[in-house]
Design a protein around this motif. Structure first.
Motif, PDB file in Angstrom:
ATOM      1  N   SER A 237      41.326 -64.337-110.618  1.00  0.00           N
ATOM      2  CA  SER A 237      41.305 -63.911-112.026  1.00  0.00           C
ATOM      3  C   SER A 237      40.087 -63.060-112.351  1.00  0.00           C
ATOM      4  N   GLN A 238      38.910 -63.460-111.870  1.00  0.00           N
ATOM      5  CA  GLN A 238      37.712 -62.688-112.172  1.00  0.00           C
ATOM      6  C   GLN A 238      37.778 -61.303-111.531  1.00  0.00           C
ATOM      7  N   VAL A 239      38.360 -61.226-110.346  1.00  0.00           N
ATOM      8  CA  VAL A 239      38.481 -59.930-109.674  1.00  0.00           C
ATOM      9  C   VAL A 239      39.433 -59.027-110.449  1.00  0.00           C
ATOM     10  N   LYS A 240      40.525 -59.596-110.951  1.00  0.00           N
ATOM     11  CA  LYS A 240      41.478 -58.806-111.737  1.00  0.00           C
ATOM     12  C   LYS A 240      40.825 -58.292-113.016  1.00  0.00           C
ATOM     13  N   GLU A 241      40.043 -59.134-113.664  1.00  0.00           N
ATOM     14  CA  GLU A 241      39.346 -58.709-114.876  1.00  0.00           C
ATOM     15  C   GLU A 241      38.372 -57.581-114.569  1.00  0.00           C
ATOM     16  N   PHE A 242      37.673 -57.679-113.451  1.00  0.00           N
ATOM     17  CA  PHE A 242      36.749 -56.612-113.040  1.00  0.00           C
ATOM     18  C   PHE A 242      37.517 -55.319-112.796  1.00  0.00           C
ATOM     19  N   TYR A 243      38.650 -55.429-112.124  1.00  0.00           N
ATOM     20  CA  TYR A 243      39.433 -54.246-111.744  1.00  0.00           C
ATOM     21  C   TYR A 243      39.941 -53.491-112.968  1.00  0.00           C
ATOM     22  N   TRP A 244      40.449 -54.213-113.966  1.00  0.00           N
ATOM     23  CA  TRP A 244      41.073 -53.561-115.102  1.00  0.00           C
ATOM     24  C   TRP A 244      40.139 -53.355-116.288  1.00  0.00           C
ATOM     25  N   GLN A 245      39.169 -54.238-116.492  1.00  0.00           N
ATOM     26  CA  GLN A 245      38.363 -54.177-117.703  1.00  0.00           C
ATOM     27  C   GLN A 245      36.956 -53.628-117.493  1.00  0.00           C
ATOM     28  N   VAL A 246      36.433 -53.706-116.271  1.00  0.00           N
ATOM     29  CA  VAL A 246      35.090 -53.186-116.008  1.00  0.00           C
ATOM     30  C   VAL A 246      35.159 -51.773-115.441  1.00  0.00           C
ATOM     31  N   LEU A 247      36.041 -51.551-114.490  1.00  0.00           N
ATOM     32  CA  LEU A 247      36.176 -50.230-113.878  1.00  0.00           C
ATOM     33  C   LEU A 247      37.038 -49.315-114.743  1.00  0.00           C
ATOM     34  N   ASP A 248      36.691 -48.020-114.749  1.00  0.00           N
ATOM     35  CA  ASP A 248      37.591 -47.032-115.341  1.00  0.00           C
ATOM     36  C   ASP A 248      38.519 -46.522-114.242  1.00  0.00           C
ATOM     37  N   GLU A 249      39.391 -45.574-114.573  1.00  0.00           N
ATOM     38  CA  GLU A 249      40.361 -45.103-113.594  1.00  0.00           C
ATOM     39  C   GLU A 249      39.675 -44.473-112.380  1.00  0.00           C
ATOM     40  N   GLY A 250      38.600 -43.725-112.626  1.00  0.00           N
ATOM     41  CA  GLY A 250      37.866 -43.148-111.512  1.00  0.00           C
ATOM     42  C   GLY A 250      37.254 -44.211-110.620  1.00  0.00           C
ATOM     43  N   GLY A 251      36.744 -45.273-111.242  1.00  0.00           N
ATOM     44  CA  GLY A 251      36.168 -46.367-110.472  1.00  0.00           C
ATOM     45  C   GLY A 251      37.206 -47.091-109.635  1.00  0.00           C
ATOM     46  N   ARG A 252      38.403 -47.284-110.202  1.00  0.00           N
ATOM     47  CA  ARG A 252      39.476 -47.940-109.449  1.00  0.00           C
ATOM     48  C   ARG A 252      39.901 -47.082-108.255  1.00  0.00           C
ATOM     49  N   ASP A 253      39.945 -45.782-108.468  1.00  0.00           N
ATOM     50  CA  ASP A 253      40.338 -44.892-107.374  1.00  0.00           C
ATOM     51  C   ASP A 253      39.292 -44.900-106.261  1.00  0.00           C
ATOM     52  N   ARG A 254      38.011 -44.858-106.641  1.00  0.00           N
ATOM     53  CA  ARG A 254      36.956 -44.861-105.621  1.00  0.00           C
ATOM     54  C   ARG A 254      36.911 -46.191-104.882  1.00  0.00           C
ATOM     55  N   LEU A 255      37.077 -47.288-105.611  1.00  0.00           N
ATOM     56  CA  LEU A 255      37.031 -48.610-104.979  1.00  0.00           C
ATOM     57  C   LEU A 255      38.153 -48.756-103.956  1.00  0.00           C
ATOM     58  N   THR A 256      39.379 -48.426-104.348  1.00  0.00           N
ATOM     59  CA  THR A 256      40.506 -48.573-103.422  1.00  0.00           C
ATOM     60  C   THR A 256      40.383 -47.605-102.248  1.00  0.00           C
ATOM     61  N   SER A 257      39.811 -46.438-102.470  1.00  0.00           N
ATOM     62  CA  SER A 257      39.610 -45.486-101.370  1.00  0.00           C
ATOM     63  C   SER A 257      38.578 -46.010-100.378  1.00  0.00           C
ATOM     64  N   ASN A 258      37.502 -46.589-100.894  1.00  0.00           N
ATOM     65  CA  ASN A 258      36.471 -47.133-100.008  1.00  0.00           C
ATOM     66  C   ASN A 258      37.023 -48.278 -99.169  1.00  0.00           C
ATOM     67  N   ILE A 259      37.770 -49.174 -99.816  1.00  0.00           N
ATOM     68  CA  ILE A 259      38.341 -50.309 -99.084  1.00  0.00           C
ATOM     69  C   ILE A 259      39.327 -49.814 -98.033  1.00  0.00           C
ATOM     70  N   ALA A 260      40.178 -48.865 -98.423  1.00  0.00           N
ATOM     71  CA  ALA A 260      41.166 -48.334 -97.485  1.00  0.00           C
ATOM     72  C   ALA A 260      40.492 -47.635 -96.312  1.00  0.00           C
ATOM     73  N   GLY A 261      39.391 -46.934 -96.573  1.00  0.00           N
ATOM     74  CA  GLY A 261      38.685 -46.247 -95.503  1.00  0.00           C
ATOM     75  C   GLY A 261      38.193 -47.203 -94.431  1.00  0.00           C
ATOM     76  N   HIS A 262      37.670 -48.347 -94.854  1.00  0.00           N
ATOM     77  CA  HIS A 262      37.211 -49.348 -93.883  1.00  0.00           C
ATOM     78  C   HIS A 262      38.397 -50.059 -93.229  1.00  0.00           C
ATOM     79  N   MET A 263      39.415 -50.377 -94.028  1.00  0.00           N
ATOM     80  CA  MET A 263      40.545 -51.133 -93.499  1.00  0.00           C
ATOM     81  C   MET A 263      41.351 -50.314 -92.496  1.00  0.00           C
ATOM     82  N   SER A 264      41.320 -48.998 -92.622  1.00  0.00           N
ATOM     83  CA  SER A 264      42.066 -48.165 -91.688  1.00  0.00           C
ATOM     84  C   SER A 264      41.462 -48.215 -90.282  1.00  0.00           C
ATOM     85  N   ASN A 265      40.240 -48.705 -90.159  1.00  0.00           N
ATOM     86  CA  ASN A 265      39.607 -48.840 -88.848  1.00  0.00           C
ATOM     87  C   ASN A 265      40.003 -50.127 -88.149  1.00  0.00           C
ATOM     88  N   VAL A 266      40.687 -51.013 -88.858  1.00  0.00           N
ATOM     89  CA  VAL A 266      41.131 -52.279 -88.265  1.00  0.00           C
ATOM     90  C   VAL A 266      42.344 -52.005 -87.387  1.00  0.00           C
TER      91      VAL A 266
END
Length: 344
Positions: A237-266
């Motif tokens: 729940s706290q992570v969802k609140e951070f994702y939607w209420q703390v981050l703006d759209e640009g922040g959500r895009d950068r966060l998911t891109s950063n995570i995907a960049g690391h996860m693609s190395n798995v």
């Protein structure tokens, strides 16, 4: 972050503060940068990490050396014992935050870095910080990770710097501390321990316990002690609140891109699948964005890998290699490059 000056610092753990009247409260510490938050985009950060790894420390050193002293304002969140019993999350869980709407920040001080070290090795490399270095009025809470670090940090210092790490000048207390610890490797203080026996009490005027330290606050505990499973706790729940209420759209895009960049190395597909499953539990948009970006990066990497390969060089010296038998899988389970097999 664009260097150390432009990032916040957090105590993370829950501590216990006790006032002069002996009343305890639980607290969290926040150091908020007075320079403001500045970040690098991922491509610039990756380039600096490979070509200029000293970028952040040089920026900090030069700012201090030029008199542009960086500073951080210290805030505290405060939670009473009664409030701790009524919150819908574990206030001692390191992975949880205290909502600022319920537990606002209180400004209590300021830290200014106004001098550089004269010896990087002597004053930086040999520093021995530990959360167990507490002053009267600040005490541990039931935070389990904090409890572990209270003894694990000094253990690490003894391994890294020796049993007398506290005698290294940068680690000595401002007020001389006297104890019955003596000798051992790297013992450098001639008067440490005194000339008398190394036990207390004794009849040779050895160090006495300080009467000015006061006593530690004691909590009364009753009830059964048992092992409790925490797998059913709300970790999303706290992570969802951070994702939607703390981050703006640009922040959500950068966060998911950063995570995907690391996860693609798995290289283990089942590990990627399980990780993306955790993000889907937070929010479908969160998990699906990561999954789509990981898929695109994997497709791109396949093409890049083929195009970046150089033709193999001839064996030197030339020789005949016996033919190998066709490889036979020992198991039908997915393979992992680290030698672990999946039971999924």
């Amino acid at each position: 972050p664009n260097g150390y000056r432009f990032m916040n610092g957090y105590g993370s753990h829950t501590f216990k503060n006790v006032n002069a009247a002996g009343k305890p409260v639980y607290v969290k510490y926040h150091f908020k940068t007075d320079q403001g938050i500045e970040n690098l985009n991922p491509s610039d950060a990756a380039a600096k990490a490979s070509s200029d790894p000293d970028y952040s420390i040089r920026d900090l050193y030069n700012a201090i050396e030029s008199g542009n002293y960086p500073s951080w304002t210290l805030y505290m969140q405060v939670m009473s014992y009664e409030e701790a019993k009524g919150v819908d999350f574990n206030p001692f869980d390191l992975t949880k935050i205290w909502p600022h709407s319920k537990f606002p920040l209180h400004q209590v001080g300021r830290m200014v870095l106004n001098r550089n070290a004269e010896s990087y090795f002597g004053q930086i490399e040999q520093l021995a910080f530990s959360p167990s270095h507490m002053i009267p009025g600040i005490e541990p809470s039931p935070d389990k990770m904090l409890q572990a670090r209270l003894f694990s940090y000094p253990d690490t210092h003894r391994h890294r710097l020796g049993p007398n790490y506290h005698q290294i000048p940068v680690n000595q207390s401002a007020c001389p501390a006297r104890s019955y610890q003596r000798d051992g490797p790297m013992h450098v203080e001639p008067g440490a321990g005194g000339k008398g026996p190394n036990y207390f009490p004794n009849s040779f005027q050895g160090p006495q316990p300080s009467s000015s330290e006061g006593s530690w606050h004691a909590d009364s505990v009753t009830g059964q002690v048992e092992r409790v499973e925490t797998g059913d706790e709300d970790n999303f729940s706290q992570v969802k609140e951070f994702y939607w209420q703390v981050l703006d759209e640009g922040g959500r895009d950068r966060l998911t891109s950063n995570i995907a960049g690391h996860m693609s190395n798995v290289s283990c597909p089942f590990v990627r699948k399980r990780a993306i499953g955790n993000f889907l539990k937070v929010d479908p948009d969160y998990g699906n964005r990561i999954a789509q970006k990981v898929a695109a990066l994997l497709k791109q990497k396949i093409g890049n890998t083929e195009n970046s390969k150089l033709p193999p060089r001839l064996l030197s010296p030339l020789r005949d290699i016996p033919p190998k038998d066709p490889p036979q899988a020992l198991s039908t389970r997915p393979l992992c490059p680290f030698g672990y097999s999946s039971k999924l």
